[in-house]
Design an enzyme around this catalytic site. Structure first.
Site, short mmCIF file in Angstrom:
data_model
loop_
_atom_site.label_atom_id
_atom_site.label_comp_id
_atom_site.label_asym_id
_atom_site.label_seq_id
_atom_site.Cartn_x
_atom_site.Cartn_y
_atom_site.Cartn_z
N CYS A 33 0.84 -1.20 0.00
CA CYS A 33 0.00 0.00 0.00
C CYS A 33 0.88 1.26 0.00
O CYS A 33 1.52 1.56 -0.98
CB CYS A 33 -0.97 -0.05 1.18
SG CYS A 33 -2.34 1.12 1.01
N HIS A 70 -3.53 -5.62 0.81
CA HIS A 70 -2.89 -5.83 2.11
C HIS A 70 -2.81 -7.32 2.46
O HIS A 70 -3.71 -7.83 3.14
CB HIS A 70 -3.69 -5.12 3.20
CG HIS A 70 -3.53 -3.64 3.22
ND1 HIS A 70 -2.49 -3.01 3.85
CD2 HIS A 70 -4.28 -2.65 2.67
CE1 HIS A 70 -2.60 -1.70 3.71
NE2 HIS A 70 -3.68 -1.45 2.99
N GLU A 89 -1.07 -8.62 4.70
CA GLU A 89 -0.95 -8.77 6.17
C GLU A 89 -2.31 -8.71 6.86
O GLU A 89 -2.42 -9.02 8.04
CB GLU A 89 0.01 -7.70 6.74
CG GLU A 89 -0.59 -6.33 7.01
CD GLU A 89 -0.81 -5.47 5.76
OE1 GLU A 89 -0.68 -6.00 4.63
OE2 GLU A 89 -1.15 -4.28 5.92
#
Lengths: 267, 992
Positions: free
Chosen positions: A96, A228, A230
């Site tokens: 990002c 994302h 994560e």
């Protein structure tokens, strides 16, 4: 055995650092949150790490364009350390805001003089949006002579991850740059629909050229992506986990596992 | 040398900002603008050469791929052709744009060391034929806000040049002539000085200073006004109230000892806090003491929750008001104990209708759509940049919010157990950390304690604050580092009332000495009083033992955050302030904190009698259902929700949107704050001012029921749930407003006590009225109940959308003909009188039975049945899951027709006329759920409900098709709709 050391770089406005570190730890690495000031003041050294992760957030408020101020800080204050880090074959991932930084610092798509040749600009919708997207990895279709991104080894054709950004529209300087990305297998992720077709908004949430969601450099070791990973390391982070009960881990975890495994094997 | 740099998109790059503005102009009803172009302007002042300037532009200010720049294009912006207009907007003197700070950092990183100052401005080029009146409308409604910005020389009159510097300040001690002031003069002093103190209070202050034999200084008077303000002291809730109520026969149930007139001494202590005290839950750690309420989370952590309002600032400057509202409430958990890490945000708004006619708009108000867009943008900006997920909220609309919108912002924080308490010590240094102090937000605390008028935007313009989320993020990161290193003994936030409130509170038991000239300023020119009462954002105050001060300052400076010693806590019991060695305040802490005269107010509640609904039941209710879905209150808020990052921090388990394509309305949010622990938190909210139009007592009870049943709906239980109250009401000096407030507080007590759920924190915002030409419009009294529940295992969460064809669908809980304030009545413009009531004893059984069932994994989907009743709840489950449903109203337990076993409910006997399809389908009775049960678990599910004696009914099943069908009492279909059509009707209103 020593665990792979990951430098999760943070500064004013970084905000996905903790979950990024968590993902690397869950993938078998050893992540450390490092403020950029510590590298600049030489209290810590980039050379002590094998992976550099630039997490999401709004570094310096994204005030002069997303990631711009930190990208400049890396170029002008830590330029030689970073060039050395890359030259040694170590890994970098930008997620990002981290992707925006890598692009604006000229590390992606990447060239010898670190000249910026692409950008991530304000979404066509002119607003920040948080939504889940399907991503396909076109790297699977390219022949072996092409670069394989080390971060996405063994990936299925289609994965599902969230995006949350206001400036994620990928554009390249010119058509040649874009053609080069395709040709060299540097397009790692493209936004698509549930069946893998390259479609428009909202499947492509920002209006990116060629539906680009993530790219790597020519070595395949530097990856930048708007989604994302994560935020999907555990099954319960999936928006429909209550329905799709089967998967044990999230689809983003493999990215971190690949990075850690590669770093272990080659370094 | 002054340079002006303009940055714009290269030809061929889509100008998203410009195109967004064009869309907004269309919303204003102006169709002649063909194109809008946006240009970012930087004004650079400094000793730099052209080569350096080129470098700054090309390497820092532009994105080389998508943008181009030009500089020293010094000609004044002017109309180029007949149909092209240029409008340039700059910030007012003293208003800081955070971009300036980042630009300065960027310039230094380029190796340019010369002193440079940067200002920013925005330039818009509009193409199309426009009259000057239209141009003014566009400018004022969309492009700038005169409170913080101005137009730089264009064809719009009254524009100012760029302002680069502030002026200096010469110290002069100001005293206020109070000792000889008449009552009339006292009243005028209060009004002119924006002190918002009443005459009794002014007289009391006069007496205090008469004893001291001197007049107060300006800063002393300001300090008293701030400390005693409704906003900070909550004098209505703590005062004495003479209460009278006159109820109609339906109101019944509530009387105190059979009397309808009684005196309440401290409403807060006799209702809200009383519940908590009586329940005395062992897991309540710190309640009604600190900046937020604290409860136990797990063995090692506590969590805390606070909800604030920022209504008046948001009315004047929606972006800035909401922005700093979020920023402010984040500092509450951060200022709780020794500091909690914020883990999630909630946001609830009430606005005027977005389609409100421009010509009906009162003078001095912004259009509801502009307010809403600004508020959402402000919340988005702050929450997203702080990296705190915004996971829960609600948005409601009513005409009476046009002049006075409501903006509630909440934050939950987590902290290590041992960091939950603070203590200030004599000899500790007073340290201010974070942002600098400017002139922004002067008089915010007192301003929000008065009513808004059409003049507020000019008189109180200083009350608007400017947010800088990155400054707060830096401060948050460093505070948590300092906390973990044990470098300070107490912390509080600098919110309303600024340093005056923060330092005054921390030193209330001790005494303080503060050197105001040491406070770091954004710019010169502030007087000592302005420094003391400024509400500049992003500041916290710490109490630091002297031996730890160096280490503390080091922690902050390592991450570029300022920490400055401004004084010391003493043992004198005095609030002493100095400016350049001059004593400017010498007040007794006791007078300041305990001297406020208790006021006795009169309150009366006369139950209103609304027009009754007299229509007969339509044969086909499909149209009614579709129309209810199109109501602004009920429709999809996806446009808003997606703009908030609701997944940052990685703990999102039940997201605000869920469904087969992730767009259904979740009941509550489930979050897992510690990533490797399955323990979770549930956050939900209950709000419905429409019930309050009938009876605030039942509104309060219904809000509590709603917040709790949302907790149950996502798989939670009542075991460890805490709630927060946020009252937004009109002027408490008016007995009718106060009467409603009292009745709502009484409802809170009864319902919370009945459910066994304690309040842990709360806040009231009174004086929510808008006055135009002596006519005061109060908002409908509105109570927000926010719930925070601890969940043992997030793996047991339940989501709301239909999962599998063939599964049975149940209604749990009794339906009564309670349609007062319902959306179904609302379709005809009526309110009615049969407001939904709450029966905590039976409701609790419903909740407990469902908790057991979800814990056993029997439930596939569950949805809270609230606004719009069974019809809306079931249809939402159906279209969110992409599956049809066949439902039978004959299966709905309705009044006496329910599977009751051992529970008695005192309800009025249903009249035959009330046994009608529309009432059953759209009644908004509390404590009900629609539940989809795994087919093979049907028996076990029913057994659990029967054991608890819960009213429930099997009403149908999920089907494979796309049709949502409801069969009426006569066995004929009364609703038959395509689920995609229902979903479109639901999505359309706020699909901006």
């Amino acid at each position: 055995m020593a665990r792979v050391k990951v430098c999760v770089l943070r500064t004013a406005g970084t905000n996905c650092d903790k979950e990024t570190a968590f993902a690397f730890d869950a993938a078998g690495g050893s992540a450390e949150l490092v403020h950029v000031n510590r590298l600049i003041s030489s209290e810590k050294y980039l050379k002590d790490y094998t992976i550099l992760a630039l997490p999401g957030g709004f570094t310096y408020g994204d005030d002069l364009g997303a990631g711009k101020v930190l990208a400049n800080e890396l170029r002008f204050k830590l330029g030689s350390e970073i060039k050395k880090f890359v030259a040694e074959g170590k890994l970098i991932i930008g997620i990002c805001n981290g992707f925006q930084i890598l692009v604006k610092a000229g590390l992606l798509p990447g060239n010898d003089e670190l000249k910026q040749t692409a950008s991530l600009i304000i979404n066509d919708s002119a607003k920040f949006e948080d939504r889940w997207v399907y991503l396909k990895s076109p790297g699977h279709q390219v022949t072996t002579s092409h670069v394989r991104c080390v971060w996405t080894k063994g990936f299925p054709e289609l994965i599902y991850l969230p995006v949350a950004h206001g400036e994620g529209k990928f554009i390249s300087e010119d058509k040649t740059t874009l053609a080069g990305l395709k040709e060299k297998g540097q397009i790692v992720f493209q936004y698509c629909d549930a069946k893998g077709a390259l479609t428009g908004y909202p499947d492509n949430p920002n209006g990116s050229m060629a539906n680009i969601a993530g790219i790597c450099d020519e070595t395949g070791r530097i990856l930048g992506l708007m989604p994302h990973p994560e935020r999907h390391v555990s099954a319960q982070q999936h928006p429909r986990w209550c329905r799709e009960k089967t998967k044990r881990t999230g689809e983003g975890l493999a990215i971190f596992q690949n990075g850690v495994a590669y770093a272990k094997k080659y370094l | 040398m002054l340079y002006k740099i303009e940055v714009k998109d290269k030809p061929g790059v889509f100008d998203a900002v410009g195109s967004g503005i064009r869309k907004d102009i269309l919303d204003l009803g102006i169709k002649s603008v063909r194109e809008a172009e946006f240009i970012q302007v930087y004004i650079l002042d400094g000793d730099i050469c052209e080569e350096e300037l080129e470098k700054i532009c090309s390497e820092l200010l532009v994105d080389k791929i998508s943008q181009e720049y030009s500089f020293n294009n010094t000609h004044n912006p002017q109309r180029k052709t007949q149909d092209e207009f240029v409008i340039e907007v700059a910030y007012n003197p003293g208003v800081m744009d955070p971009v300036e700070e980042s630009a300065l950092k960027g310039i230094r990183d380029l190796g340019i060391e010369e002193k440079v100052s940067v200002k920013t401005a925005k330039k818009f080029i509009l193409k199309g034929r426009l009259t000057s009146a239209q141009l003014r409308v566009i400018s004022e409604k969309l492009l700038y806000n005169k409170l913080i910005q101005h137009i730089v020389s264009s064809e719009i009159p009254g524009s100012l040049p760029y302002a680069l510097t502030g002026s200096g300040y010469q110290f002069r001690l100001r005293t206020i002539e109070l000792l000889n002031a008449s009552d009339k003069e006292l009243a005028r002093l209060s009004k002119d000085g924006q002190l918002f103190l009443n005459l009794a209070e002014m007289r009391h202050i006069k007496d205090y200073f008469r004893k001291l034999g001197r007049n107060p200084t300006d800063v002393e008077l300001e300090t008293v006004a701030q400390t005693w303000s409704e906003h900070c002291y909550h004098k209505t809730f703590r005062g004495k109230i003479k209460y009278t109520e006159r109820l109609t026969s339906d109101g019944k149930r509530y009387t105190v000892n059979g009397k309808r007139n009684f005196i309440i001494n401290n409403l807060l202590k006799s209702t809200i806090m009383k519940v908590t005290k009586e329940l005395d839950k062992p897991w309540c750690v710190s309640v009604f003491k600190d900046n937020s309420g604290v409860i136990r989370f797990d063995e090692k952590h506590n969590v805390c929750f606070k909800v604030e309002t920022h209504n008046h600032p948001s009315a004047l400057e929606p972006f800035g008001g909401a922005n700093t509202g979020v920023g402010g409430v984040i500092r509450d958990p951060l200022g709780t104990g020794l500091g909690a890490k914020p883990i999630l945000n909630t946001d609830v708004f009430c606005f005027g209708p977005p389609d409100y006619p421009f010509k009906k708009l009162p003078a001095g108000t912004l259009h509801p759509k502009r307010i809403m867009k600004g508020v959402v943008a402000g919340v988005k900006d702050y929450g997203n940049k702080m990296g705190i997920p915004t996971v829960n909220g609600a948005i409601l609309f009513h005409e009476r919010f046009v002049g006075n919108p409501l903006v509630y912002c909440g934050t939950v924080g987590i902290m290590p157990k041992e960091k939950s308490f603070k203590e200030t010590h004599t000899g500790d240094l007073i340290v201010v950390v974070g942002g600098r102090t400017g002139r922004d937000g002067i008089h915010g605390a007192t301003f929000s304690s008065g009513e808004l008028t059409h003049e507020s935007e000019t008189v109180s313009s200083g009350a608007v604050q400017i947010g800088n989320p990155i400054q707060e993020k830096k401060m948050l990161d460093t505070i948590l580092t300092a906390r973990d290193a044990g470098l300070y003994s107490a912390i509080t936030d600098c919110g309303a009332g600024g340093l005056s409130s923060a330092v005054g509170e921390m030193g209330a038991e001790l005494g303080t000495e503060v050197y105001l000239d040491k406070v770091p300023l954004k710019y010169t020119g502030l007087s000592y009083t302005e420094i003391w009462i400024s509400e500049s954002q992003e500041r916290m105050v710490l109490s630091v033992p002297k031996d730890k001060i160096d280490a503390l300052i080091e922690v902050f400076s390592r991450e570029n955050v300022e920490a400055t010693v401004i004084g010391e806590f003493t043992d004198t019991g005095k609030l002493k302030l100095y400016y350049q060695d001059n004593l400017v305040s010498d007040l007794d802490m006791v007078f300041l904190h305990e001297g406020i005269p208790q006021i006795t107010r009169n309150a009366i509640f006369i139950q209103p009698r609304h027009k009754e609904f007299k229509r007969s039941c339509p044969r086909d209710l499909t149209k009614s259902l579709t129309r209810i879905f199109g109501q602004y209150d009920l429709c999809s808020k996806e446009w808003v929700i997606r703009q908030y990052d609701h997944e940052v921090q990685g703990g999102s388990i039940i997201k605000p949107l869920s469904g087969i394509v992730n767009d259904g309305p979740s009941d509550a949010a489930v979050a897992q704050p510690i990533l490797n622990s399955k323990r979770g938190l549930i956050v939900s909210c209950g709000i419905n001012f429409r019930y309050g139009l009938i009876d605030p007592y039942w509104m309060a009870a219904s809000c509590i029921d709603e917040a709790l049943r949302q907790v149950i709906a996502v798989g939670g239980s009542l075991k460890e749930v805490a709630i927060l109250d946020n009252f937004c009401w009109g002027n408490p000096d008016k007995p009718d407003r106060l009467g409603g407030l009292v009745r709502a507080a009484l409802g809170c007590y009864d319902a919370a006590k009945g459910f066994g759920v304690p309040f842990i924190s709360g806040k009231d915002s009174l004086n929510n009225e808008f006055t135009v030409k002596n006519k005061s419009i109060a908002i409908p009294g509105t109570l927000l109940i926010s719930a925070l529940a601890v969940m043992e295992d997030t793996g047991k969460s339940v989501s709301m959308y239909a999962k599998e064809a063939g599964n049975p669908v149940y209604v749990v809980g009794l339906t009564r003909p309670e349609l007062g304030g319902s959306h179904y009545f609302g379709l005809t413009g009526l309110t009615g009188n049969s407001v939904p009531q709450v029966f905590p004893k039976t409701a609790k059984l419903n909740f407990e039975a469902l908790s057991i069932a979800s814990d056993k994994g029997l439930i596939r989907a569950m949805h809270d049945c609230s606004e719009g009743g069974i019809g809306v709840a079931a249809a939402e489950m159906s279209f969110s899951g992409g599956l049809g449903m066949d439902l039978f109203l004959s299966g709905v337990p309705y009044n006496v027709k329910c599977q009751m076993s051992n529970v008695k409910i005192a309800t009025q006997k249903s009249k035959v006329s009330e046994l009608r399809d529309d009432f059953i389908l759209f009644s908004e009775s509390n404590s009900r759920f629609i539940v989809e049960v795994e087919k093979k678990e049907q028996k076990e599910f029913e057994r659990i409900l029967k054991n608890k004696g819960v009213a429930f009914g099997l009403i149908g099943c999920v089907n494979k098709g796309k049709i949502f069908r409801v069969f009426g009492l006569d066995g004929e279909p009364c609703v038959k709709a395509n689920i995609d059509a229902l979903k479109s009707a639901w999505k359309e209103p706020l699909q901006w």
